[in-house]
Design an enzyme around this catalytic site. Structure first.
Site, PDB file in Angstrom:
ATOM      1  N   ARG A  41      35.805  48.515  63.078  1.00 47.81           N
ATOM      2  CA  ARG A  41      34.438  49.169  62.692  1.00 47.81           C
ATOM      3  C   ARG A  41      34.474  50.665  62.793  1.00 47.81           C
ATOM      4  NH1 ARG A  41      28.401  47.112  62.587  1.00 47.81           N
ATOM      5  NH2 ARG A  41      29.316  45.892  60.973  1.00 47.81           N
ATOM      6  N   HIS A  79      31.888  47.952  53.020  1.00 47.19           N
ATOM      7  CA  HIS A  79      31.966  47.176  54.020  1.00 47.19           C
ATOM      8  C   HIS A  79      32.425  45.811  53.338  1.00 47.19           C
ATOM      9  CE1 HIS A  79      30.487  44.822  57.371  1.00 47.19           C
ATOM     10  NE2 HIS A  79      29.119  44.927  57.278  1.00 47.19           N
ATOM     11  N   GLN A 130      31.412  42.025  54.287  1.00 49.22           N
ATOM     12  CA  GLN A 130      30.066  41.719  53.782  1.00 49.22           C
ATOM     13  C   GLN A 130      29.769  41.209  52.435  1.00 49.22           C
ATOM     14  OE1 GLN A 130      26.846  41.951  55.890  1.00 49.22           O
ATOM     15  NE2 GLN A 130      26.146  40.855  54.063  1.00 49.22           N
ATOM     16  N   CYS A 164      22.021  42.582  54.031  1.00 48.51           N
ATOM     17  CA  CYS A 164      23.067  42.442  54.853  1.00 48.51           C
ATOM     18  C   CYS A 164      22.514  42.403  56.321  1.00 48.51           C
ATOM     19  CB  CYS A 164      24.129  43.809  54.487  1.00 48.51           C
ATOM     20  SG  CYS A 164      23.274  45.034  55.157  1.00 48.51           S
ATOM     21  N   ASP A 175      19.385  47.112  51.648  1.00 46.87           N
ATOM     22  CA  ASP A 175      19.933  47.385  52.800  1.00 46.87           C
ATOM     23  C   ASP A 175      18.931  48.613  53.565  1.00 46.87           C
ATOM     24  OD1 ASP A 175      21.672  47.758  55.219  1.00 46.87           O
ATOM     25  OD2 ASP A 175      23.137  48.950  54.154  1.00 46.87           O
ATOM     26  N   ARG A 183      28.909  35.113  56.870  1.00 47.85           N
ATOM     27  CA  ARG A 183      30.036  36.098  57.412  1.00 47.85           C
ATOM     28  C   ARG A 183      30.974  35.330  58.079  1.00 47.85           C
ATOM     29  NH1 ARG A 183      28.718  41.390  58.309  1.00 47.85           N
ATOM     30  NH2 ARG A 183      30.884  41.436  58.896  1.00 47.85           N
TER      31      ARG A 183
END
Ligand code: CP
Ligand code: NVA
Length: 310
Positions: A106, A133, A136, A268, A228, A296
């Site tokens: 990340r 991402h 996701q 998300c 988001d 996920r």
């Protein structure tokens, strides 16, 4: 670029464009088989480097590799030797590759993500950077298939900030044949190159990717409304300014009334109730956000299995 033949990364959705439909199906299969995987990644270690906080990504990767028979090593970047006055990413990548069988990263900066991907001799999987991402987006596709039965002819409207989550959704929608509307303020549109590439993929695939700045128009007959946070990690936009820019893009009952009665609402997470989504919608009958979060785990199992199995 990758310096190792035969090794694959998942840094952009595009890196696994050809495998994407199979990853979705594998995730659904692994979800159904939870607890009966037979340790396909026995003895394999996943290094997980975090430069930003995480709840879902950290826990789901750790549980995913564990349930596949492997092991996760959590690494807080601030406690590692990486840095301007310390070890380079090129050296870190080669050293880590001697210890672990895969790396989840990340990152603050996609350029560091690319460097790790280029220099690592083991697969690198993005757990988010400032551009994309992808894991996701894979979990999102799994959720859409579960809830709506398929992709073709479905209309997904992403509302709000044209950020990393939106960018990966553009690619994933284009690959799966979803018609996607990126409904964002003109000053916060998705990455222009990704939007262009996704539009071309969609065209070749018989679907459409379009931009809009008009939430009411965009949400008409939508199958999926997605949002988001208005302020991503590392974004310095003051909260009052974000509220001013994005307020018309909030998912609320008025926008839901314009979508199909069967529409699902996705996020998300983490969510900021009262900003990008109202509390009523989060808790309402259209919301699938917690199933989406669970996915996920299953999506990442599919990625780790595909990239790390012998
Ligand atoms: N959606 C997501 O990536 O959440 P975390 O930041 O908690 O990992
Ligand atoms: N766009 C958000 C996603 C968090 C999971 C961020 O980058 O902070």
């Amino acid at each position: 670029m990758t310096l190792v033949m035969g090794k694959k990364n998942l840094i952009s959705v595009i890196d696994m464009k050809d495998e994407w439909p199979d990853l979705v199906d594998l995730a659904i299969k692994l979800k159904a088989e939870r607890g009966h995987h037979g340790d396909p990644l026995k003895g394999k270690s996943l290094g997980m480097i975090f430069e930003k906080p995480s709840t879902r990504t950290r826990i789901s990767f750790d549980v995913a590799i564990t349930e596949l028979g492997g092991h996760a090593v959590y690494l807080d970047e601030s406690k590692m030797q990486i840095g301007v006055h310390s070890e380079t990413m090129e050296d870190t990548a080669r050293v880590m590759s001697r210890f672990v069988h895969g790396i989840m990263y990340r990152a603050n900066d996609y350029k560091m993500m690319d460097k790790l991907g280029d220099w690592s001799t083991v697969p690198v999987v993005s757990g988010l950077d400032n551009l994309e991402h992808p894991c996701q987006a894979l979990a999102d596709m799994v959720t859409i298939k579960e809830k709506l039965g398929g992709f073709r002819g479905k209309k997904l409207v992403y509302l709000g900030d044209g950020n990393n989550v939106c960018n990966s959704l553009l690619y994933a929608s284009a690959i799966m044949g979803i018609d996607m509307v990126a409904c964002c303020p003109a000053i916060r549109m998705p990455n222009a190159e990704i939007m262009w590439n996704a539009t071309k993929i969609a065209e070749a695939n018989g679907s459409k990717i379009i931009a809009s700045h008009e939430p009411e128009e965009a949400c008409k007959d939508a199958d999926v409304l997605y949002t988001d946070t208005w302020i991503s990690m590392g974004d310095k936009t003051p909260e009052e300014e974000a509220i001013r820019i994005f307020k018309p893009y909030q998912i609320n009952d008025d926008l839901i009334a314009l979508a199909k009665p069967t529409c699902i609402v996705m996020h998300c997470l983490p969510a900021h109730r009262g900003q990008e989504i109202t509390n009523e919608v989060m808790e309402g009958p259209h919301s699938v956000v917690f199933d989406q979060a669970e996915n996920r785990l299953h999506a990442q199992k599919a990625v780790l299995y595909t990239l790390m199995k012998d």
